[in-house]
Design a protein around this motif. Structure first.
Motif, PDB file in Angstrom:
ATOM      1  N   ALA A  12      -5.054 -91.275 -45.979  1.00 43.22           N
ATOM      2  CA  ALA A  12      -4.708 -91.241 -47.399  1.00 43.22           C
ATOM      3  C   ALA A  12      -5.283 -92.452 -48.106  1.00 43.22           C
ATOM      4  O   ALA A  12      -5.879 -92.345 -49.189  1.00 43.22           O
ATOM      5  CB  ALA A  12      -3.191 -91.200 -47.563  1.00 43.22           C
ATOM      6  N   ARG A  13      -5.113 -93.620 -47.503  1.00 39.44           N
ATOM      7  CA  ARG A  13      -5.621 -94.868 -48.083  1.00 39.44           C
ATOM      8  C   ARG A  13      -7.142 -94.851 -48.183  1.00 39.44           C
ATOM      9  O   ARG A  13      -7.720 -95.241 -49.197  1.00 39.44           O
ATOM     10  CB  ARG A  13      -5.167 -96.043 -47.223  1.00 39.44           C
ATOM     11  N   ASP A  14      -7.791 -94.378 -47.121  1.00 36.47           N
ATOM     12  CA  ASP A  14      -9.248 -94.439 -47.063  1.00 36.47           C
ATOM     13  C   ASP A  14      -9.935 -93.354 -47.880  1.00 36.47           C
ATOM     14  O   ASP A  14     -11.004 -93.593 -48.456  1.00 36.47           O
ATOM     15  CB  ASP A  14      -9.720 -94.329 -45.608  1.00 36.47           C
ATOM     16  N   ALA A  15      -9.347 -92.167 -47.932  1.00 32.80           N
ATOM     17  CA  ALA A  15     -10.068 -91.019 -48.497  1.00 32.80           C
ATOM     18  C   ALA A  15      -9.299 -90.235 -49.549  1.00 32.80           C
ATOM     19  O   ALA A  15      -9.792 -90.038 -50.664  1.00 32.80           O
ATOM     20  CB  ALA A  15     -10.485 -90.079 -47.357  1.00 32.80           C
ATOM     21  N   TYR A  16      -8.097 -89.764 -49.233  1.00 32.90           N
ATOM     22  CA  TYR A  16      -7.378 -88.894 -50.169  1.00 32.90           C
ATOM     23  C   TYR A  16      -7.103 -89.573 -51.510  1.00 32.90           C
ATOM     24  O   TYR A  16      -7.416 -89.033 -52.573  1.00 32.90           O
ATOM     25  CB  TYR A  16      -6.038 -88.446 -49.578  1.00 32.90           C
ATOM     26  N   ASP A 120      -9.386 -79.701 -43.323  1.00 32.63           N
ATOM     27  CA  ASP A 120     -10.290 -80.686 -43.920  1.00 32.63           C
ATOM     28  C   ASP A 120     -11.531 -80.913 -43.054  1.00 32.63           C
ATOM     29  O   ASP A 120     -11.765 -82.016 -42.564  1.00 32.63           O
ATOM     30  CB  ASP A 120      -9.562 -82.008 -44.165  1.00 32.63           C
ATOM     31  N   HIS A 121     -12.331 -79.853 -42.918  1.00 31.44           N
ATOM     32  CA  HIS A 121     -13.668 -80.007 -42.351  1.00 31.44           C
ATOM     33  C   HIS A 121     -14.592 -80.332 -43.521  1.00 31.44           C
ATOM     34  O   HIS A 121     -15.346 -79.493 -44.014  1.00 31.44           O
ATOM     35  CB  HIS A 121     -14.089 -78.734 -41.620  1.00 31.44           C
ATOM     36  N   GLU A 122     -14.522 -81.593 -43.948  1.00 33.92           N
ATOM     37  CA  GLU A 122     -15.141 -81.999 -45.196  1.00 33.92           C
ATOM     38  C   GLU A 122     -16.655 -81.963 -45.171  1.00 33.92           C
ATOM     39  O   GLU A 122     -17.299 -81.957 -46.232  1.00 33.92           O
ATOM     40  CB  GLU A 122     -14.658 -83.390 -45.619  1.00 33.92           C
ATOM     41  N   LEU A 123     -17.262 -81.910 -43.971  1.00 34.96           N
ATOM     42  CA  LEU A 123     -18.721 -81.880 -43.935  1.00 34.96           C
ATOM     43  C   LEU A 123     -19.286 -80.576 -44.482  1.00 34.96           C
ATOM     44  O   LEU A 123     -20.473 -80.492 -44.779  1.00 34.96           O
ATOM     45  CB  LEU A 123     -19.226 -82.131 -42.514  1.00 34.96           C
ATOM     46  N   GLY A 300     -19.342 -93.821 -46.746  1.00 35.57           N
ATOM     47  CA  GLY A 300     -19.388 -92.947 -45.580  1.00 35.57           C
ATOM     48  C   GLY A 300     -19.203 -91.493 -45.943  1.00 35.57           C
ATOM     49  O   GLY A 300     -18.463 -91.151 -46.880  1.00 35.57           O
ATOM     50  N   ILE A 301     -19.890 -90.629 -45.212  1.00 38.03           N
ATOM     51  CA  ILE A 301     -19.883 -89.194 -45.542  1.00 38.03           C
ATOM     52  C   ILE A 301     -18.495 -88.586 -45.464  1.00 38.03           C
ATOM     53  O   ILE A 301     -18.170 -87.661 -46.208  1.00 38.03           O
ATOM     54  CB  ILE A 301     -20.858 -88.409 -44.651  1.00 38.03           C
ATOM     55  N   TRP A 302     -17.640 -89.091 -44.570  1.00 38.36           N
ATOM     56  CA  TRP A 302     -16.303 -88.505 -44.424  1.00 38.36           C
ATOM     57  C   TRP A 302     -15.475 -88.783 -45.675  1.00 38.36           C
ATOM     58  O   TRP A 302     -14.872 -87.864 -46.246  1.00 38.36           O
ATOM     59  CB  TRP A 302     -15.611 -89.063 -43.184  1.00 38.36           C
ATOM     60  N   ASN A 303     -15.428 -90.037 -46.111  1.00 37.56           N
ATOM     61  CA  ASN A 303     -14.632 -90.398 -47.275  1.00 37.56           C
ATOM     62  C   ASN A 303     -15.169 -89.767 -48.552  1.00 37.56           C
ATOM     63  O   ASN A 303     -14.401 -89.329 -49.414  1.00 37.56           O
ATOM     64  CB  ASN A 303     -14.592 -91.922 -47.427  1.00 37.56           C
ATOM     65  N   VAL A 304     -16.486 -89.708 -48.680  1.00 43.97           N
ATOM     66  CA  VAL A 304     -17.088 -89.162 -49.904  1.00 43.97           C
ATOM     67  C   VAL A 304     -16.924 -87.647 -49.965  1.00 43.97           C
ATOM     68  O   VAL A 304     -16.584 -87.084 -51.017  1.00 43.97           O
ATOM     69  CB  VAL A 304     -18.579 -89.546 -49.987  1.00 43.97           C
TER      70      VAL A 304
END
Length: 360
Positions: A12-16, A120-123, A300-304
């Protein structure tokens, strides 16, 4: 306004939370974590005052339109089922669940309640990987003959690199390389190539004897730190995935797609995408993600990529429509079936056949 609740503080802190800052009409109103200190630390920079160390209490005290779950895998199914029962749509982290039976329960509950469901397969929302999908589905590579994916790192190599109680190293909590990375790779292959029909592989614990990095106390890891699989795809392609967290040097993630008309290579070390037509040299066809330059998003691709995933999900909620893209609980179940089959193959040392179409 879409009222959002989040369970789990770290992602949550890093991405959401940074992503929701860029989604008008959606507001995170509550956040729960196993430790109240973690919940407060994640929530305070974003002005969220409703924090909990009891996720069930959070669900009871708020009328939430969307619940995002980013917790140890063992809690995914109970939390998703409880959120759906409260009337919320659900975004759940990967792997979907502890096994396919739990994943099927999640899908059935969401369908019965007519709630939107996303893994959340965000790729799937990363422009570079979407470009690969376009090239494959558009026929630019011809018939896909084989795919090689390697993900090799050093984060588990030192026996003293992890703390005792680390859930990522605990099979009973759903930790391990298969869940952390293998589920992403399986989802990507299914997105690109269609369904697999059979798989053989192993999920192994190469360094079980460990020492707590904080106290020096001996402990035993039970989750896989090295996993590999070979998948036979319905299309006729052969796909191989090799993942290790116990190498002495970090080699990152490398993807190679070999077709009858061309070849693709992608390395996450530089996110450069190269394409060579048969008989020609490789050319850089990399794609920039416009979201990568937005203020507040972590690199990073995961967070973005999470931002585009949440934009699609929130858009579907606001417009009262189904998901136009992304991985649903249907994909989550099918991915879980493959993961389960690798664990079964580890024991049987044989190919495990998959009935993907009959599963859902």
């Amino acid at each position: 306004m879409i009222n959002v609740g989040i369970i789990g503080a770290s992602f949550a802190r890093d991405a959401y939370l940074p992503a929701f800052e860029h989604i008008p009409g959606a507001k995170v109103v509550a956040l729960a974590s196993g430790r109240i200190e973690s919940a407060k630390a994640a929530a305070e920079p974003f002005g969220i005052t409703a924090v909990y160390d009891d996720w069930q209490k959070m669900l009871d005290e708020h009328a939430l339109d969307l619940v995002c779950i980013a917790t140890p895998t063992v809690m995914h199914a109970p939390m998703a089922l409880a959120a759906i029962a409260k009337g919320a749509h659900v975004l759940c982290e990967k792997p979907t669940a502890m096994n396919a039976d739990e994943a099927r329960q999640m899908l059935d509950a969401a369908r019965k309640a007519n709630r939107l469901h996303m893994i959340d397969h965000e790729l799937r929302f990363n422009p570079t990987r979407a470009r690969i999908a376009e090239l494959i589905h558009g026929g630019d590579l011809g018939d896909i003959r084989h795919v090689n994916i390697t993900n090799i790192g050093a984060s588990w190599a030192n026996p003293a690199s992890r703390p005792k109680g680390d859930w990522w190293s605990d099979a009973a909590m759903g930790g391990g390389r298969m869940g952390a990375n293998g589920s992403h790779q399986v989802d990507m292959l299914r997105w690109w190539l269609g369904e697999p029909t059979s798989v053989i592989g192993q999920a192994l614990t190469i360094v079980p004897d460990r020492v707590c990095k904080n106290t020096g106390e001996a402990w035993t890891a039970t989750a896989d730190d090295l996993s590999h699989m070979t998948l036979e795809m319905k299309s006729g392609a052969l796909a191989q995935i090799f993942m290790s967290g116990v190498a002495a040097a970090n080699m990152g993630n490398e993807t190679q797609v070999f077709g009858s008309k061309g070849t693709i290579t992608l390395s996450n070390s530089d996110e450069k995408l190269y394409f060579a037509k048969a008989g020609e040299s490789f050319k850089d066809i990399s794609v920039e993600d416009p979201n990568a330059s937005l203020d507040g998003l972590n690199k990073g691709i995961w967070n973005v990529s999470v931002l585009a995933a949440l934009q699609e999900l929130c858009g579907a909620i606001a417009e009262d429509r189904g998901l136009a893209r992304g991985a649903s609980f249907v994909d989550g179940l099918r991915n879980q079936m493959v993961v389960d089959a690798v664990f079964a193959s580890t024991k049987s040392r044989k190919w495990e056949d998959l009935d993907m179409d009959g599963a859902v």
